[in-house]
Write a protein that holds these residues in place. Structure first.
Motif, PDB file in Angstrom:
ATOM      1  N   ARG A 386       0.840  -1.177   0.117  1.00  0.00           N
ATOM      2  CA  ARG A 386       0.063  -0.137   0.109  1.00  0.00           C
ATOM      3  C   ARG A 386       0.944   1.372   0.037  1.00  0.00           C
ATOM      4  O   ARG A 386       0.357   2.336  -0.585  1.00  0.00           O
ATOM      5  CB  ARG A 386      -0.800   0.085   1.135  1.00  0.00           C
ATOM      6  N   GLN A 387       1.891   1.245   0.698  1.00  0.00           N
ATOM      7  CA  GLN A 387       2.850   2.269   0.702  1.00  0.00           C
ATOM      8  C   GLN A 387       3.609   2.718  -0.422  1.00  0.00           C
ATOM      9  O   GLN A 387       3.303   3.882  -0.993  1.00  0.00           O
ATOM     10  CB  GLN A 387       3.706   2.412   2.007  1.00  0.00           C
ATOM     11  N   GLY A 388       3.975   1.609  -1.129  1.00  0.00           N
ATOM     12  CA  GLY A 388       4.631   1.749  -2.478  1.00  0.00           C
ATOM     13  C   GLY A 388       3.646   2.395  -3.506  1.00  0.00           C
ATOM     14  O   GLY A 388       3.934   3.069  -4.123  1.00  0.00           O
ATOM     15  N   LEU A 389       2.525   1.805  -3.290  1.00  0.00           N
ATOM     16  CA  LEU A 389       1.406   2.319  -4.325  1.00  0.00           C
ATOM     17  C   LEU A 389       1.127   3.780  -4.216  1.00  0.00           C
ATOM     18  O   LEU A 389       1.045   4.443  -5.142  1.00  0.00           O
ATOM     19  CB  LEU A 389       0.237   1.285  -4.388  1.00  0.00           C
ATOM     20  N   ASP A 390       0.997   4.119  -3.215  1.00  0.00           N
ATOM     21  CA  ASP A 390       0.689   5.452  -2.898  1.00  0.00           C
ATOM     22  C   ASP A 390       1.977   6.545  -3.328  1.00  0.00           C
ATOM     23  O   ASP A 390       1.793   7.385  -3.932  1.00  0.00           O
ATOM     24  CB  ASP A 390       0.469   5.666  -1.380  1.00  0.00           C
ATOM     25  N   PHE A 391       3.252   5.889  -2.919  1.00  0.00           N
ATOM     26  CA  PHE A 391       4.285   6.685  -3.500  1.00  0.00           C
ATOM     27  C   PHE A 391       4.431   6.814  -4.941  1.00  0.00           C
ATOM     28  O   PHE A 391       4.706   7.618  -5.604  1.00  0.00           O
ATOM     29  CB  PHE A 391       5.502   5.938  -3.051  1.00  0.00           C
ATOM     30  N   ALA A 392       3.963   5.585  -5.535  1.00  0.00           N
ATOM     31  CA  ALA A 392       3.956   5.656  -7.034  1.00  0.00           C
ATOM     32  C   ALA A 392       2.975   6.422  -7.751  1.00  0.00           C
ATOM     33  O   ALA A 392       3.102   7.083  -8.817  1.00  0.00           O
ATOM     34  CB  ALA A 392       3.818   4.155  -7.713  1.00  0.00           C
ATOM     35  N   VAL A 393       1.757   6.608  -6.836  1.00  0.00           N
ATOM     36  CA  VAL A 393       0.597   7.726  -7.696  1.00  0.00           C
ATOM     37  C   VAL A 393       1.585   8.968  -7.439  1.00  0.00           C
ATOM     38  O   VAL A 393       0.944   9.826  -8.384  1.00  0.00           O
ATOM     39  CB  VAL A 393      -0.658   7.474  -6.641  1.00  0.00           C
ATOM     40  N   ARG A 394       1.845   9.400  -6.278  1.00  0.00           N
ATOM     41  CA  ARG A 394       2.569  10.642  -6.308  1.00  0.00           C
ATOM     42  C   ARG A 394       3.550  11.212  -7.241  1.00  0.00           C
ATOM     43  O   ARG A 394       3.798  12.246  -7.428  1.00  0.00           O
ATOM     44  CB  ARG A 394       2.796  10.824  -4.661  1.00  0.00           C
ATOM     45  N   HIS A 395       4.615   9.962  -7.797  1.00  0.00           N
ATOM     46  CA  HIS A 395       5.730  10.021  -7.946  1.00  0.00           C
ATOM     47  C   HIS A 395       5.851   9.643  -9.653  1.00  0.00           C
ATOM     48  O   HIS A 395       7.053   9.922 -10.258  1.00  0.00           O
ATOM     49  CB  HIS A 395       6.974   9.929  -7.244  1.00  0.00           C
ATOM     50  N   HIS A 396       5.223   8.771  -9.913  1.00  0.00           N
ATOM     51  CA  HIS A 396       5.360   8.023 -11.250  1.00  0.00           C
ATOM     52  C   HIS A 396       4.297   7.792 -12.237  1.00  0.00           C
ATOM     53  O   HIS A 396       4.298   7.016 -13.145  1.00  0.00           O
ATOM     54  CB  HIS A 396       5.856   6.499 -10.775  1.00  0.00           C
ATOM     55  N   ARG A 397       3.317   8.700 -11.859  1.00  0.00           N
ATOM     56  CA  ARG A 397       1.978   8.753 -12.905  1.00  0.00           C
ATOM     57  C   ARG A 397       2.558   9.250 -14.334  1.00  0.00           C
ATOM     58  O   ARG A 397       2.952  10.373 -14.369  1.00  0.00           O
ATOM     59  CB  ARG A 397       0.897   9.403 -12.357  1.00  0.00           C
ATOM     60  N   ALA A 398       2.113   8.682 -15.379  1.00  0.00           N
ATOM     61  CA  ALA A 398       2.678   8.956 -16.727  1.00  0.00           C
ATOM     62  C   ALA A 398       2.164  10.451 -16.980  1.00  0.00           C
ATOM     63  O   ALA A 398       2.967  10.975 -17.797  1.00  0.00           O
ATOM     64  CB  ALA A 398       2.403   8.046 -17.768  1.00  0.00           C
ATOM     65  N   ASP A 399       0.861  10.560 -16.916  1.00  0.00           N
ATOM     66  CA  ASP A 399       0.347  11.953 -17.432  1.00  0.00           C
ATOM     67  C   ASP A 399       0.992  13.225 -16.515  1.00  0.00           C
ATOM     68  O   ASP A 399       1.293  14.263 -17.224  1.00  0.00           O
ATOM     69  CB  ASP A 399      -1.243  11.850 -17.144  1.00  0.00           C
ATOM     70  N   GLN A 400       1.138  12.712 -15.147  1.00  0.00           N
ATOM     71  CA  GLN A 400       1.719  13.947 -14.482  1.00  0.00           C
ATOM     72  C   GLN A 400       3.415  14.316 -15.124  1.00  0.00           C
ATOM     73  O   GLN A 400       3.825  15.299 -15.346  1.00  0.00           O
ATOM     74  CB  GLN A 400       1.883  13.702 -13.039  1.00  0.00           C
ATOM     75  N   ILE A 401       4.058  13.202 -15.168  1.00  0.00           N
ATOM     76  CA  ILE A 401       5.467  13.102 -15.495  1.00  0.00           C
ATOM     77  C   ILE A 401       5.614  13.753 -17.064  1.00  0.00           C
ATOM     78  O   ILE A 401       6.494  14.384 -17.391  1.00  0.00           O
ATOM     79  CB  ILE A 401       6.169  11.692 -15.627  1.00  0.00           C
ATOM     80  N   ALA A 402       4.736  13.303 -18.014  1.00  0.00           N
ATOM     81  CA  ALA A 402       4.799  13.703 -19.251  1.00  0.00           C
ATOM     82  C   ALA A 402       4.620  15.199 -19.295  1.00  0.00           C
ATOM     83  O   ALA A 402       5.109  16.049 -20.169  1.00  0.00           O
ATOM     84  CB  ALA A 402       3.608  13.209 -20.262  1.00  0.00           C
TER      85      ALA A 402
END
Length: 437
Positions: A386-402
């Motif tokens: 759960r903690q890793g998923l929450d971190f990924a949502v905040r830091h690794h979402r493709a739309d935000q990174i693009a």
């Protein structure tokens, strides 16, 4: 890394590529290919070898490199390996000639910036030639610390290393901004090279994220092995760390804990290194996965595994790298076991995410302890996932990174480069030749 450009209008992207296979059109639809003809020395030597090569059994069977009768009398492995390294360095430092058709294609695209991942003298020269041809800034993206390790073995009497350093300086003089695959790399390269750097690693499409309210890592039914999965390459000494992990798993099985590690690796790595893992009863080689199969395979695991080599040469090369699979691992909502030097950016990223357990030293007893704790405790696995998923949502979402990448590249377009491109003359279009520097 094409994920970084997901969602961009296709008419804003064009790619110049050098591989022998057709590229995917998922992100970009406008392409031009340069083959071996951009390296005249290697190109003509290959043609000469083909013309003078005598047909024979080895050539018909497609056996040894080069084919022909001489293939049956190759040098011993160590000598042949040395010869290949020397030839690769020699060919890489020979001149690059960009054909007129490619230069015309580059100008027709009217780019605002040239983005390139580099990694060899030839690619550095090609990227600089493209930026010069179009009179636009270059933005290099570094995936590993190859500027430190490329040709550091002194091949070709040290000339390859000298040329690599010179070409990197040329790249930097034509760059207005730099990208690193991790924050530690971006900060180090900013200090090292005097350019502004931003961090961009792999990102994950929102459709590939686990449902935070849905599927979870459930306790396995009694007697069902706890499933560990590794997805990635076995090169750079990673197979050795996986072997250590497999040996530790074998001891857990002997102690009565059913566990299993499934390794999904590219076919070429399975052929080259698979035998190094074949004798471990707790390890099995799974099929190679396409990019579209990865997300589903990750969610079938109880624990995901990331490893790096503890060998000095390998850890120097990967010290600032962030493996492209780590964002995918975290987005899968599964806990991650990291086994590799603690100082590596990939291991630090896993620690910062709160999504895994990192064994940062090559200590079999410590590995066995943390592995046992993770395999036996389903609640711990669920919390870490759960903690890793929450971190990924905040830091690794493709739309935000693009969107962030688009903003950085827009800034790069406006920034001055280290030195304005020298005007190209028709009499001089050999990328990397002295007259062009």
């Amino acid at each position: 890394m094409s994920n970084l450009f997901g969602g961009w209008p296709q008419d804003r992207l064009a790619q110049l590529y050098t591989e022998d296979r057709e590229p995917s059109t998922d992100v970009c639809a406008t392409f031009a290919r340069t083959g071996i003809e951009i390296a005249p020395v290697e190109h003509h030597l290959i043609r000469l070898r083909k013309r003078t090569q005598r047909p024979g059994p080895a050539a018909v069977s497609g056996g040894g490199e080069g084919g022909g009768p001489a293939s049956s009398m190759t040098e011993p492995g160590r000598v042949r390996g040395w010869l290949r390294r020397e030839l690769s360095g020699f060919f890489d430092l020979t001149p690059v000639r960009v054909p007129a058709s490619i230069r015309e294609w580059l100008r027709a695209q009217r780019p605002e910036v040239v983005y390139a991942t580099l990694g060899s003298i030839r690619l550095m020269r090609l990227a600089v030639a493209a930026a010069r041809e179009c009179g636009v800034p270059l933005v290099p993206h570094f995936m590993d610390d190859w500027p430190t390790t490329l040709y550091a073995d002194g091949r070709v009497l040290g000339l390859a290393r000298h040329a690599a350093r010179a070409e990197l300086r040329t790249v930097l003089r034509h760059s207005s901004y730099g990208l690193g695959i991790s924050e530690p790399m971006a900060r180090e390269y900013e200090r090292r090279y005097g350019l502004p750097f931003a961090a961009f690693g792999n990102c994950v499409d929102i459709a590939d994220f686990a449902d935070p309210e849905g599927e979870r890592a459930h306790p396995s039914p009694p007697g069902t092995p706890v499933e560990l999965r590794y997805v990635g390459g076995l090169h750079l000494g990673r197979w050795r760390s996986l072997r250590r992990l497999g040996e530790a798993l074998g001891r857990l099985v002997t102690a009565g804990l059913p566990v299993r590690l499934t390794v999904h690796t590219p076919a070429v790595d399975a052929a080259r290194y698979g035998s190094r893992l074949a004798d471990l009863p707790a390890v099995r080689l799974g099929p190679s996965l396409t990019s579209r199969e990865v997300a589903g395979a990750l969610r079938q695991a109880d624990i995901l595994v990331h490893v790096e080599s503890f060998a000095d040469d390998d850890r120097t090369y990967t010290r600032y790298s962030l493996s492209t699979k780590i964002p995918q691992y975290l987005a899968a909502g599964r806990p991650v076991l990291g086994f590799g030097p603690a100082e590596l950016a990939s291991m630090a990223h896993l620690t910062d995410s709160g999504g895994g357990v990192v064994v940062g030293v090559d200590d079999p007893s410590l590995l066995a302890r943390d592995l046992s704790r993770l395999c036996r405790n389903a609640d711990l696995r669920d919390r870490l996932g759960r903690q890793g998923l929450d971190f990924a949502v905040r830091h690794h979402r493709a739309d935000q990174i693009a969107r962030r990448l688009a903003a950085v590249l827009s800034e790069a377009v406006q920034r001055p480069i280290g030195r304005p491109p020298a005007p190209r003359t028709e009499a001089s279009h050999h990328a990397g030749a002295p007259a062009e520097r």
